[in-house]
Design an enzyme around this catalytic site. Structure first.
Site, PDB file in Angstrom:
ATOM      1  N   SER A 159       0.870  -1.175   0.000  1.00 53.96           N
ATOM      2  CA  SER A 159       0.000   0.000   0.000  1.00 53.96           C
ATOM      3  C   SER A 159       0.911   1.229   0.000  1.00 53.96           C
ATOM      4  O   SER A 159       1.799   1.324  -0.842  1.00 53.96           O
ATOM      5  CB  SER A 159      -0.932  -0.054   1.223  1.00 53.96           C
ATOM      6  OG  SER A 159      -1.718   1.112   1.338  1.00 53.96           O
ATOM      7  N   HIS A 186      -2.389  -1.240  -3.399  1.00 53.17           N
ATOM      8  CA  HIS A 186      -3.428  -0.236  -3.198  1.00 53.17           C
ATOM      9  C   HIS A 186      -2.948   1.056  -3.852  1.00 53.17           C
ATOM     10  O   HIS A 186      -1.935   1.625  -3.445  1.00 53.17           O
ATOM     11  CB  HIS A 186      -3.663   0.019  -1.705  1.00 53.17           C
ATOM     12  CG  HIS A 186      -4.206  -1.159  -0.965  1.00 53.17           C
ATOM     13  ND1 HIS A 186      -4.190  -1.246   0.410  1.00 53.17           N
ATOM     14  CD2 HIS A 186      -4.790  -2.306  -1.395  1.00 53.17           C
ATOM     15  CE1 HIS A 186      -4.742  -2.391   0.786  1.00 53.17           C
ATOM     16  NE2 HIS A 186      -5.106  -3.047  -0.299  1.00 53.17           N
ATOM     17  N   ASP A 279      -4.981  -5.012   5.782  1.00 55.01           N
ATOM     18  CA  ASP A 279      -5.417  -5.888   4.692  1.00 55.01           C
ATOM     19  C   ASP A 279      -4.418  -7.040   4.559  1.00 55.01           C
ATOM     20  O   ASP A 279      -3.213  -6.824   4.491  1.00 55.01           O
ATOM     21  CB  ASP A 279      -5.478  -5.092   3.387  1.00 55.01           C
ATOM     22  CG  ASP A 279      -6.241  -5.817   2.291  1.00 55.01           C
ATOM     23  OD1 ASP A 279      -6.884  -6.836   2.591  1.00 55.01           O
ATOM     24  OD2 ASP A 279      -6.197  -5.344   1.135  1.00 55.01           O
TER      25      ASP A 279
END
Length: 339
Positions: A159, A186, A279
């Site tokens: 991310s 992400h 996540d």
């Protein structure tokens, strides 16, 4: 491109533990916390002076709060009542609680601003070619047809800060390894097209977008689609579906881990790089039960360590290191299989 600013969240919670967990979760997912207070310690003037995009109210006590009643009546920003008592961060229930909360926040105030796009521009302008690890003799002597379908596939998950970390990992990694990667990042969809070149330009690995019906190949890094779920057919071919990833993350690293482990089992692994949120934590136990490995980027080498931290705190990570150390560990791991 104008850089977005993160949504501002004002938190009202009547226990210090709940305020602490919410503060960590919100900032760890990229939101600005502009107020975090016990409603009993606020007055209406302070409430009215707070500039926020959303009020997050999480009360453990059942008694009515006149201040909260006033907020519901007069607030110009939306008011969201939280998901109840937050589990401890290392609890198996935490990822589910976090997903529910941020799924609601995403619908009300959108995704937090993740400064990944500007970092891609820096990577694309980078001229230096870092030193590469040597290919061990055990692997160099093993006949490998570059581009053949990979029997072992690892997920690179990231991310905030991820592209730079993944690039450093791939730059250090020699070619000729009997493995393929899928890469879940992400990122704002507007930067999706620039991602393969940004992370792969100095490496010996081919970084490509996912191709429906084709296999993940040795020497290849397949970028997971942002808007559509990537799965695998029985013969290992990639299936780019029409349905989006499960909320709230796109792509969902949890779902990517589940899909990978269901097909490749013990012939898969995950390396979690720099990133926000947790996540990946919800699917980690399943992937480990299937025989897969999970490694994490060390906190001190991350731009944001929330995502790898959550895997370490859950006891799922078998090794941690900076991107070059992770590359060296993978080379060593693969060489041991052929020695």
């Amino acid at each position: 491109m104008t850089e977005k600013t993160s949504a501002r969240i004002a938190v009202l919670a009547d226990t210090s533990l709940q305020r602490h967990v919410l503060q960590q979760a919100l900032t760890g997912n990229g939101y600005q916390v502009v107020l975090n207070s016990d409603p009993a310690r606020l007055d209406e003037e302070a409430l009215g002076a707070c500039e926020t995009d959303l009020w997050l109210v999480d009360l453990a006590l059942s008694e009515d709060s006149p201040l909260v009643d006033n907020l519901l009546e007069h607030a110009s920003a939306p008011v969201l009542f939280g998901e109840g008592h937050a589990p401890e961060r290392h609890s198996e229930h935490y990822p589910r609680w976090e997903r529910r909360l941020f799924g609601k926040l995403k619908k009300l105030v959108g995704d937090p601003a993740v400064a990944v796009g500007p970092s891609l521009e820096t990577l694309l302008a980078e001229a230096q070619r870092p030193s590469r690890l040597e290919l061990p003799r055990a692997l160099a002597d093993t006949p490998l047809v570059a581009g053949e379908p990979a029997r072992q596939v690892w997920l690179l998950a990231a991310s905030l800060g991820g592209p730079a970390a993944v690039k450093a990992f791939l730059d250090a990694l020699p070619g000729g390894l009997p493995i393929g990667f899928i890469y879940a990042q992400h990122i704002d969809p507007s930067f999706e097209g620039a991602l393969p070149q940004a992370v792969g330009r100095h490496s010996q690995w081919h970084v490509n977008q996912a191709r429906h019906g084709d296999a993940v190949r040795c020497g290849e890094v397949v970028v997971v689609p942002i808007s559509r779920e990537l799965n695998f057919a029985d013969d290992g071919r990639m299936q780019v579906g029409e349905r989006p990833w499960p909320e709230p993350y796109s792509p969902s690293i949890d779902q990517a881990m589940l899909n990978l482990a269901q097909h490749f089992g013990a012939q898969c692994g995950v390396i979690a790089f720099s990133g926000m949120g947790s996540d990946g934590s919800a699917a980690a136990a399943y992937l480990r039960r299937q025989g897969g490995l999970i490694w994490t980027q060390s906190a001190e080498s991350c731009a944001c360590s929330s995502m790898p931290d959550s895997l370490r705190e859950g006891g799922y990570s078998g090794f941690s290191g900076d991107p070059r150390e992770l590359a060296a560990k993978l080379v060593e791991h693969l060489a041991a299989q052929f020695s």
